[in-house]
Write a protein that holds these residues in place. Structure first.
Motif, PDB file in Angstrom:
ATOM      1  N   ARG A   1       0.815  -1.213   0.000  1.00  0.00           N
ATOM      2  CA  ARG A   1       0.000   0.000   0.000  1.00  0.00           C
ATOM      3  C   ARG A   1       0.850   1.264   0.000  1.00  0.00           C
ATOM      4  N   GLU A   2       0.246   2.333  -0.468  1.00  0.00           N
ATOM      5  CA  GLU A   2       0.892   3.657  -0.456  1.00  0.00           C
ATOM      6  C   GLU A   2       1.196   4.061   0.981  1.00  0.00           C
ATOM      7  N   GLY A   3       2.447   4.490   1.233  1.00  0.00           N
ATOM      8  CA  GLY A   3       2.843   4.961   2.553  1.00  0.00           C
ATOM      9  C   GLY A   3       3.073   3.872   3.572  1.00  0.00           C
ATOM     10  N   GLU A   4       3.156   2.631   3.147  1.00  0.00           N
ATOM     11  CA  GLU A   4       3.297   1.503   4.068  1.00  0.00           C
ATOM     12  C   GLU A   4       4.771   1.198   4.322  1.00  0.00           C
ATOM     13  N   PHE A   5       5.055   0.701   5.519  1.00  0.00           N
ATOM     14  CA  PHE A   5       6.365   0.138   5.833  1.00  0.00           C
ATOM     15  C   PHE A   5       6.194  -1.377   5.761  1.00  0.00           C
ATOM     16  N   PHE A   6       6.707  -1.970   4.705  1.00  0.00           N
ATOM     17  CA  PHE A   6       6.460  -3.382   4.405  1.00  0.00           C
ATOM     18  C   PHE A   6       7.774  -4.145   4.499  1.00  0.00           C
ATOM     19  N   ALA A   7       7.755  -5.312   5.146  1.00  0.00           N
ATOM     20  CA  ALA A   7       8.966  -6.115   5.311  1.00  0.00           C
ATOM     21  C   ALA A   7       8.844  -7.440   4.580  1.00  0.00           C
ATOM     22  N   LEU A   8       9.938  -7.826   3.923  1.00  0.00           N
ATOM     23  CA  LEU A   8      10.086  -9.163   3.348  1.00  0.00           C
ATOM     24  C   LEU A   8      10.996  -9.927   4.293  1.00  0.00           C
ATOM     25  N   LEU A   9      10.447 -10.927   4.959  1.00  0.00           N
ATOM     26  CA  LEU A   9      11.154 -11.631   6.026  1.00  0.00           C
ATOM     27  C   LEU A   9      11.291 -13.101   5.676  1.00  0.00           C
ATOM     28  N   GLY A  10      12.465 -13.647   5.942  1.00  0.00           N
ATOM     29  CA  GLY A  10      12.660 -15.070   5.709  1.00  0.00           C
ATOM     30  C   GLY A  10      14.113 -15.452   5.864  1.00  0.00           C
TER      31      GLY A  10
ATOM     32  N   ALA B   1       0.802 -10.561   6.898  1.00  0.00           N
ATOM     33  CA  ALA B   1      -0.052 -10.046   7.983  1.00  0.00           C
ATOM     34  C   ALA B   1       0.705  -8.992   8.761  1.00  0.00           C
ATOM     35  N   ASP B   2      -0.009  -8.295   9.648  1.00  0.00           N
ATOM     36  CA  ASP B   2       0.639  -7.358  10.557  1.00  0.00           C
ATOM     37  C   ASP B   2       1.391  -8.152  11.630  1.00  0.00           C
ATOM     38  N   PRO B   3       2.356  -7.542  12.333  1.00  0.00           N
ATOM     39  CA  PRO B   3       3.166  -8.278  13.307  1.00  0.00           C
ATOM     40  C   PRO B   3       2.362  -8.998  14.389  1.00  0.00           C
ATOM     41  N   VAL B   4       1.317  -8.362  14.908  1.00  0.00           N
ATOM     42  CA  VAL B   4       0.529  -8.982  15.979  1.00  0.00           C
ATOM     43  C   VAL B   4      -0.155 -10.251  15.477  1.00  0.00           C
TER      44      VAL B   4
ATOM     45  N   MET C   1       9.426  -2.756  13.189  1.00  0.00           N
ATOM     46  CA  MET C   1       9.335  -1.643  12.260  1.00  0.00           C
ATOM     47  C   MET C   1       8.151  -1.710  11.303  1.00  0.00           C
ATOM     48  N   ALA C   2       7.781  -2.895  10.847  1.00  0.00           N
ATOM     49  CA  ALA C   2       6.870  -3.011   9.708  1.00  0.00           C
ATOM     50  C   ALA C   2       5.397  -2.879  10.095  1.00  0.00           C
ATOM     51  N   ASP C   3       4.626  -2.279   9.175  1.00  0.00           N
ATOM     52  CA  ASP C   3       3.170  -2.287   9.300  1.00  0.00           C
ATOM     53  C   ASP C   3       2.626  -3.671   8.950  1.00  0.00           C
ATOM     54  N   ARG C   4       3.203  -4.258   7.887  1.00  0.00           N
ATOM     55  CA  ARG C   4       2.861  -5.625   7.503  1.00  0.00           C
ATOM     56  C   ARG C   4       4.131  -6.355   7.088  1.00  0.00           C
ATOM     57  N   ILE C   5       4.080  -7.683   7.189  1.00  0.00           N
ATOM     58  CA  ILE C   5       5.241  -8.520   6.901  1.00  0.00           C
ATOM     59  C   ILE C   5       4.814  -9.657   5.984  1.00  0.00           C
ATOM     60  N   ALA C   6       5.620  -9.919   4.947  1.00  0.00           N
ATOM     61  CA  ALA C   6       5.443 -11.120   4.133  1.00  0.00           C
ATOM     62  C   ALA C   6       6.545 -12.099   4.523  1.00  0.00           C
ATOM     63  N   VAL C   7       6.150 -13.272   4.997  1.00  0.00           N
ATOM     64  CA  VAL C   7       7.121 -14.303   5.366  1.00  0.00           C
ATOM     65  C   VAL C   7       7.328 -15.210   4.159  1.00  0.00           C
ATOM     66  N   LEU C   8       8.570 -15.277   3.680  1.00  0.00           N
ATOM     67  CA  LEU C   8       8.909 -16.093   2.517  1.00  0.00           C
ATOM     68  C   LEU C   8       9.659 -17.346   2.940  1.00  0.00           C
ATOM     69  N   ASN C   9       9.431 -18.414   2.201  1.00  0.00           N
ATOM     70  CA  ASN C   9      10.107 -19.681   2.456  1.00  0.00           C
ATOM     71  C   ASN C   9      10.248 -20.419   1.134  1.00  0.00           C
ATOM     72  N   GLN C  10      11.491 -20.682   0.752  1.00  0.00           N
ATOM     73  CA  GLN C  10      11.783 -21.419  -0.476  1.00  0.00           C
ATOM     74  C   GLN C  10      11.081 -20.809  -1.696  1.00  0.00           C
ATOM     75  N   GLY C  11      11.141 -19.506  -1.785  1.00  0.00           N
ATOM     76  CA  GLY C  11      10.628 -18.804  -2.951  1.00  0.00           C
ATOM     77  C   GLY C  11       9.140 -18.566  -2.975  1.00  0.00           C
ATOM     78  N   ALA C  12       8.424 -18.929  -1.925  1.00  0.00           N
ATOM     79  CA  ALA C  12       6.966 -18.766  -1.879  1.00  0.00           C
ATOM     80  C   ALA C  12       6.565 -17.979  -0.636  1.00  0.00           C
ATOM     81  N   VAL C  13       5.405 -17.339  -0.701  1.00  0.00           N
ATOM     82  CA  VAL C  13       4.885 -16.571   0.431  1.00  0.00           C
ATOM     83  C   VAL C  13       4.091 -17.498   1.345  1.00  0.00           C
TER      84      VAL C  13
END
Length: 341
Positions: free
Chosen positions: A27-36, A216-219, A200-212
């Protein structure tokens, strides 16, 4: 409003699949993390967004416009490298001004924008210093200032805090989040550090072996993981295997353990995940023996053996049990969740 849309992106390197049908909306203005973990594909995805890597399949759009055919230097996107990549022969102000000079902006506008961003990152006093005269945290601020002075719509950060020690890293996490709110630029950060992403992140995408695995949000990620991988990767957890039933998990060794419904369908194989801080050592249904106790100041870590299973319990403050003590482990159903194996 969605700023960046990633749809069914696939990228392979020979026999290795780095990204396998990744789809995300940022989203616009979001702090988004790619985690894995290392090798999960997060840096490959970042390089695709920056224009330094091509994709084999899929689509990437920014504000509805196709990015895949736009060269890196023409994208309204900046990438801050893990190494910061500062020019050692230029001053702090010179490093920040470099990109604007390449765009042939007027000297007055360059000075105004550099002065503004120096004040924003708290480095006005260091404008004439060289990078080697700065601390690690200050060098990171220069790299960020150089990235945001061009006013990109999207800022990509590749492991931005990995070179800092623990104390400075914690301070910079708070500062980076505050800066992102102030400048209003969409941030996408790549990290393998779950605490960094969660803080830090508003939402996080957890990646594993090239797939999501989950977005979701941290909580939500912490309290309601969708898969065994997410539950294991985000924080500490205790796991029990069995079959999902009404009210919990049916196990051979412990009977039915209480849990709320999650992503596992009733009657299917499932894993119960319960956080150490949700487990009590009194009044529960599982008999066990304390094996080890460690005290970390504000937290006590207790290891309990029940049958052939080890369970971790976290208690606030000093420990109230000792090795060899008999205890009864338990938790409320709403504090445990059933996830897919």
């Amino acid at each position: 409003m969605t700023l960046l849309s990633i749809s069914k992106v696939r990228r392979t390197f020979g026999d290795v699949t780095a990204l396998d049908g990744v789809s995300l909306d940022i989203r616009e203005g979001e702090f988004f993390a790619l985690l894995g973990p290392s090798g999960c594909g997060k840096t490959t995805l970042l390089r695709i967004l920056a224009g330094f890597e091509t994709l084999d399949e899929g689509e990437v759009t920014l504000a509805g416009a196709d990015l895949t055919q736009v060269p890196a230097h023409r994208r309204p996107i900046n990438l801050m490298f893990q190494s910061y990549a500062l020019f050692p022969h230029l001053s702090v102000a010179g490093n920040i001004a470099y990109g604007l000079q390449r765009e042939r902006l007027g000297k007055a506008e360059i000075k105004q924008r550099v002065d503004e961003v120096l004040e924003r990152v708290g480095l006005t006093h260091a404008a004439k210093r060289r990078p080697q005269q700065l601390s690690g945290g200050q060098r990171q601020r220069v790299a960020l200032a150089r990235a945001i002075v061009k006013r990109p719509r999207l800022l990509l950060l590749d492991e931005p805090l990995s070179a800092l020690d623990r104390k400075v890293r914690a301070e910079m996490q708070l500062w980076l989040k505050q800066l992102q709110h102030e400048v209003g630029i969409t941030f996408v950060v790549v990290t393998h550090d779950q605490e960094e992403a969660m803080s830090m992140a508003d939402r996080i995408a957890v990646l594993n072996q090239g797939a999501v695995e989950q977005v979701a949000d941290p909580v939500t990620l912490y309290g309601s993981p969708a898969t065994h991988f997410v539950a294991d990767f985000i924080g500490a957890n205790n796991f029990f295997s069995g079959t999902a039933v009404a009210g919990g998990l049916a196990t051979d060794a412990f009977g039915v353990l209480p849990a709320r419904g999650g992503t596992a369908a009733p009657g299917s194989p499932a894993i119960l995940a319960v956080r150490p801080e949700q487990v009590s050592v009194s009044g529960g249904a599982l008999a066990g023996t304390v094996v080890d106790v460690s005290f970390y100041g504000g937290l006590s870590r207790i290891l309990v053996a029940t049958g052939d299973k080890s369970v971790i319990v976290h208690q606030h403050g000093a420990p109230r049990v000792a090795p060899g003590d008999a205890v009864e482990l338990g938790w409320a159903a709403e504090d445990a969740v059933l996830v897919r194996p």
